[in-house]
Design an enzyme around this catalytic site. Structure first.
Site, PDB file in Angstrom:
ATOM      1  N   HIS A 377       0.785  -1.234   0.000  1.00 56.23           N
ATOM      2  CA  HIS A 377       0.000   0.000   0.000  1.00 56.23           C
ATOM      3  C   HIS A 377       0.819   1.288   0.000  1.00 56.23           C
ATOM      4  O   HIS A 377       0.267   2.364  -0.239  1.00 56.23           O
ATOM      5  CB  HIS A 377      -0.924   0.009   1.223  1.00 56.23           C
ATOM      6  N   SER A 493     -12.174   5.066   3.983  1.00 55.93           N
ATOM      7  CA  SER A 493     -11.170   5.653   3.098  1.00 55.93           C
ATOM      8  C   SER A 493     -11.830   6.361   1.925  1.00 55.93           C
ATOM      9  O   SER A 493     -12.787   5.857   1.344  1.00 55.93           O
ATOM     10  CB  SER A 493     -10.227   4.572   2.566  1.00 55.93           C
TER      11      SER A 493
END
Length: 662
Positions: A377, A493
């Protein structure tokens, strides 16, 4: 960033822009297949990075707004006494050291116009984490080919590798269609407009597109998609990219193979040759090594950093460089999996034997052709990975280059495919044995549950004029309240890719309206009329849409406060009281961490919980149903939580249909 540009103020304040920015993981338009020629997925009229120079910069919110939003997120989590204390500390920060830090950040941002104020601190945050990548990486599961015969592992693997190579070449020659949201696709997603906008200077192109209600997204993350590996280092890892790498890393039974999929002239290797090389690997009778090196990538990052240094000292530098510089990793598993929960578990934490978690992304393929992507990520977010998944799925299913029964090329794979050999001493063998044990415990402790809610999806919510995202977030809060009797810190998110070098901003869905609504449904059954409950749902939906708009346009509070904290620490200052306040730690201890990805090819997607006593939540909607993915550790019961969420959704649907809670 836009204080001197009134035009940008007007655009960013436009409700149309807010709606489109809030769709960061929603519908997007891809290029036409009609332009597909040879080694390219397509040939875009507009160059891939044409809009990059003119993308608006991520704005730094006003500190007053950040503190107001921070306190609004704190209010549902604190009693009156604790909230007054936090309120006092926050206002002291606003009028004191926080103001100084904010002004310093704004001044610093003026001299770093090539990037965003969060890019550096965000990357550092990821790379400084010492947690195992098994729990830090994210995943996407995509649908199989509708033509069942194309799900043969060899056929599907070959087509996926070929399509990934075509994506690579399309990207690096600047022919990949730029990522753009089209509010008026008949105007802006037309050949006429594209032929016009390509001649507009890059420094002005975003403005030209936005005047046609088209909003380009940041494409900078794509530079790290291929040939990238997160190298373990003590205290802070390093992102390594070597675009000279022309090979793919293939893992099977813990063995590691490499072969080129791009030749020395930059041309793609013929599909029949890739087919032959993969067949050679699948036919290889080499058994699983006693000490599979992949297990080391599941370790704590400092532990792995020390072990990697010893591997290099033992003469493995060349082999590790080959792994690090590979375009991507393809994991060919021997398991046959059909249950979506088992498939999800396999892609998220399928053990370290046949994985190299450090790669930018790994495509994982089961014996029966079920596929997914596990991605590291730090280099990028779901927007770029989902684009890649969408494109290769479209390419492999609509224009496969290899078919069932296709002949392999008359080549000698033994001279092309290389199986990597590593020199391991007793200390390293013991370390791999320990890592295998730790990985097994980690994988067994990380549970996954996937549940479908068949009663309704996007279409139903649209008819009832409520936000699907708001309802799902509310169901999560209601589910946790039903199971554990608490309202806890929750985030969702949200991409800020509408800005240059944007990353993610958190939405904080727990609000006073959602807390009141949750208690009305869960703790006060029968005490409220259906009309009153409907009004509560409507209020929650309206508030949630506002939170999405704020986050998507860079007006959240999480990133701003984090970067101010990072700035204070980089200067060696004593942390301001706002950050040592127990309430700050509480709101950032995210019990419910969630993300949503929407795509026609997506089956599941998400990540592990961000704290040991939390849930990791992924969800998506279709017209007539929704799906949730819950991950957790043994401290929480994810199966029971799913049941509580399902009950909450049932109650919400009843109320929206004018029925009392059952």
């Amino acid at each position: 960033a836009f204080s001197s540009l009134s035009t940008c103020h007007q655009i960013l304040g436009n409700p149309c822009f807010l709606r489109i920015a809030a769709l960061a993981f929603k519908t997007r338009t891809y290029s036409s297949r009609n332009a597909s020629l040879g080694e390219y997925l397509h040939q875009s009229v507009v160059p891939t990075t044409h809009y990059q120079k003119s993308l608006p910069r991520l704005p730094i919110p006003r500190l007053e707004d950040t503190i107001r939003r921070y306190l609004a997120a704190q209010r549902p989590l604190l009693d009156d006494v604790k909230f007054r204390q936090t309120e006092k500390i926050s206002h002291s920060f606003l009028n004191g050291v926080g103001r100084d830090l904010h002004e310093e950040l704004v001044a610093k941002d003026k001299y770093e116009k090539h990037t965003s104020y969060i890019a550096g601190p965000f990357l550092e945050k990821y790379l400084c984490s010492r947690d195992s990548l098994v729990t830090a990486n994210a995943f996407i599961i995509f649908t199989s080919d509708r033509k069942k015969e194309y799900n043969n592992q060899l056929v599907r693997a070959t087509n996926i590798v070929c399509s990934a190579a075509r994506f690579l070449k399309t990207l690096r020659t600047g022919l990949l269609e730029p990522e753009v949201f089209h509010l008026s696709p008949r105007k802006s997603d037309s050949n006429c407009f594209k032929k016009f906008i390509r001649w507009v200077p890059s420094s002005l192109s975003w403005y030209g597109a936005s005047m046609m209600n088209a909003y380009p997204l940041d494409m900078s993350q794509y530079a790290r998609l291929f040939n990238t590996t997160r190298i373990p280092r003590l205290r802070q890892d390093e992102l390594f990219t070597d675009e000279n790498g022309r090979h793919v890393l293939v893992m099977r039974k813990g063995n590691m193979y490499v072969f080129d999929i791009v030749d020395r002239d930059g041309n793609l290797v013929k599909p029949a040759e890739i087919h032959a090389n993969l067949k050679y690997i699948l036919d290889d009778s080499t058994t699983e090594p006693t000490f599979p090196l992949g297990f080391l990538t599941t370790e704590n990052r400092d532990v792995w950093a020390n072990l990697r240094n010893k591997l290099i000292a033992a003469g493995n530098a060349e082999e590790l460089h080959i792994v690090d510089s590979a375009l991507f990793c393809l994991c060919l598993d021997d398991e046959t999996l059909t249950d979506i929960t088992h498939i999800t578990q396999n892609v998220l934490s399928g053990g370290g034997c046949n994985r190299w978690y450090d790669k930018s992304f790994s495509i994982i393929l089961t014996k029966n052709g079920e596929s997914g992507v596990n991605f590291e990520h730090s280099w990028g977010d779901g927007v770029s990975v989902l684009r890649f998944v969408n494109e290769i799925h479209k390419d492999t299913t609509e224009q496969p280059l290899v078919h069932p029964g296709s002949a392999t090329a008359a080549v000698d794979p033994d001279s092309v495919v290389r199986r990597l050999q590593f020199k391991l001493d007793t200390e390293m063998e013991d370390a791999i044995t320990k890592a295998r044990k730790n990985s097994g415990v980690l994988a067994s402790n990380l549970s996954v549950h996937v549940t479908d809610f068949k009663r309704g999806g996007r279409k139903f919510f649209k008819e009832k004029k409520v936000s699907p995202d708001a309802i799902m977030q509310l169901a999560f809060q209601m589910g946790f309240l039903r199971q554990y009797g608490q309202t806890v810190a929750t985030t969702e998110s949200c991409s800020t890719a509408a800005f240059r070098h944007g990353r993610l901003e958190d939405i904080w869905p727990v609000t006073l309206p959602t807390k009141t609504c949750s208690h009305a449904f869960v703790c006060q059954p029968g005490q409220h009329s259906v009309e009153h409950l409907n009004a509560m749902l409507s209020e929650c939906s309206k508030y949630h849409k506002q939170l999405i708009n704020e986050a998507a346009t860079g007006q959240g509070f999480g990133c701003h406060l984090y970067v101010l904290r990072h700035l204070a620490m980089s200067k060696g200052q004593t942390l301001p009281c706002l950050y040592t306040d127990p309430s700050y730690a509480k709101v950032n201890h995210i019990i419910l961490s969630s993300t949503t990805l929407s795509s026609g090819v997506l089956r599941t997607g998400g990540a592990a919980p961000v704290v040991s006593d939390g849930f990791g939540l992924g969800y998506g909607f279709r017209d007539s149903e929704s799906r949730t993915i819950v991950t957790s550790y043994p401290t929480l019961n994810s199966h029971e939580f799913q049941q509580c969420v399902h009950k909450s959704l049932t109650d919400i649907f009843n109320v929206l249909e004018g029925k009392p809670i059952s």
